[in-house]
Scaffold this motif. Structure first.
Motif, mmCIF file in Angstrom:
data_model
loop_
_atom_site.group_PDB
_atom_site.id
_atom_site.type_symbol
_atom_site.label_atom_id
_atom_site.label_comp_id
_atom_site.label_asym_id
_atom_site.label_seq_id
_atom_site.Cartn_x
_atom_site.Cartn_y
_atom_site.Cartn_z
ATOM 1 N N HIS A 1 2.390 6.275 -7.042
ATOM 2 C CA HIS A 1 1.286 7.088 -7.555
ATOM 3 C C HIS A 1 1.600 8.585 -7.397
ATOM 4 N N GLY A 2 2.100 8.958 -6.241
ATOM 5 C CA GLY A 2 2.478 10.355 -6.014
ATOM 6 C C GLY A 2 3.569 10.808 -6.963
ATOM 7 N N TYR A 3 4.538 9.931 -7.209
ATOM 8 C CA TYR A 3 5.632 10.239 -8.141
ATOM 9 C C TYR A 3 5.087 10.440 -9.555
ATOM 10 N N GLU A 4 4.168 9.567 -9.973
ATOM 11 C CA GLU A 4 3.552 9.703 -11.296
ATOM 12 C C GLU A 4 2.832 11.037 -11.429
ATOM 13 N N LYS B 1 0.820 -1.199 0.000
ATOM 14 C CA LYS B 1 0.000 0.000 0.000
ATOM 15 C C LYS B 1 0.860 1.258 0.000
ATOM 16 N N ARG B 2 1.866 1.308 0.851
ATOM 17 C CA ARG B 2 2.742 2.478 0.932
ATOM 18 C C ARG B 2 3.562 2.621 -0.361
ATOM 19 N N GLN C 1 -7.401 10.607 -12.879
ATOM 20 C CA GLN C 1 -6.531 9.473 -12.556
ATOM 21 C C GLN C 1 -6.626 8.319 -13.553
ATOM 22 N N VAL C 2 -7.162 8.587 -14.728
ATOM 23 C CA VAL C 2 -7.224 7.581 -15.782
ATOM 24 C C VAL C 2 -6.889 8.249 -17.109
ATOM 25 N N VAL C 3 -6.374 7.472 -18.027
ATOM 26 C CA VAL C 3 -6.109 7.982 -19.367
ATOM 27 C C VAL C 3 -7.434 7.994 -20.112
#
Length: 146
Positions: free
Chosen positions: A14-17, A7-8, A86-88
């Motif tokens: 996700h934050g990096y993306e 999870k972490r 959060q989606v393409v």
């Protein structure tokens, strides 16, 4: 050991993306701004000096640059839609691709009509993109009715 939990880890990725997408959106916005400014300045100078040769390739060049800026704007919309949802957004991607193919067809140099394989290729690509767009729209419509 919680530091390496799934999870972490996924939250960190996700934050990096998201940060990369924000950086790319900012960079693209700056590049588009400079491209528009350059196009305006160059076109204004040519018009003021009566150096426009619209019918000898100048208009096609201008259209090419305008369409390229519109494609860049569509890519920026794709990135901002990704950041928002959060989606393409596949519909946006397909529309961007169709615009890019249309740009290539619009600005084909003279003599290209003697290359039937190239013309057929553009046609096949456009039909494929249009079919994919229609399928995505149909799938979305079906999901909304269910």
């Amino acid at each position: 050991m919680d530091l390496f939990s799934d999870k972490r880890f996924l939250s960190t990725i996700h934050g990096y993306e998201r940060q990369l997408a924000k950086l790319l959106a900012l960079l693209l916005a700056v590049v588009i701004g400079f491209a528009v400014f350059e196009l305006l300045v160059e076109s204004s100078i040519k018009i003021a000096q009566f150096q426009t040769d619209w019918f000898n390739g100048g208009l096609i060049k201008l259209l090419d640059r305008l369409l390229l800026i519109f494609i860049a704007l569509e890519v920026l919309q794709n990135v901002t839609a990704y950041l928002r949802d959060q989606v393409v957004q596949i519909e946006l991607v397909l529309l961007t691709a169709m615009t890019a193919v249309a740009r290539k067809v619009i600005v084909l140099p003279p003599g290209t009509e003697s290359k039937p394989q190239l013309m057929a290729g553009f046609g096949v690509i456009m039909v494929g993109l249009a079919a994919a767009y229609w399928l995505v729209k149909q799938a979305r419509r079906d999901q909304q009715h269910n």
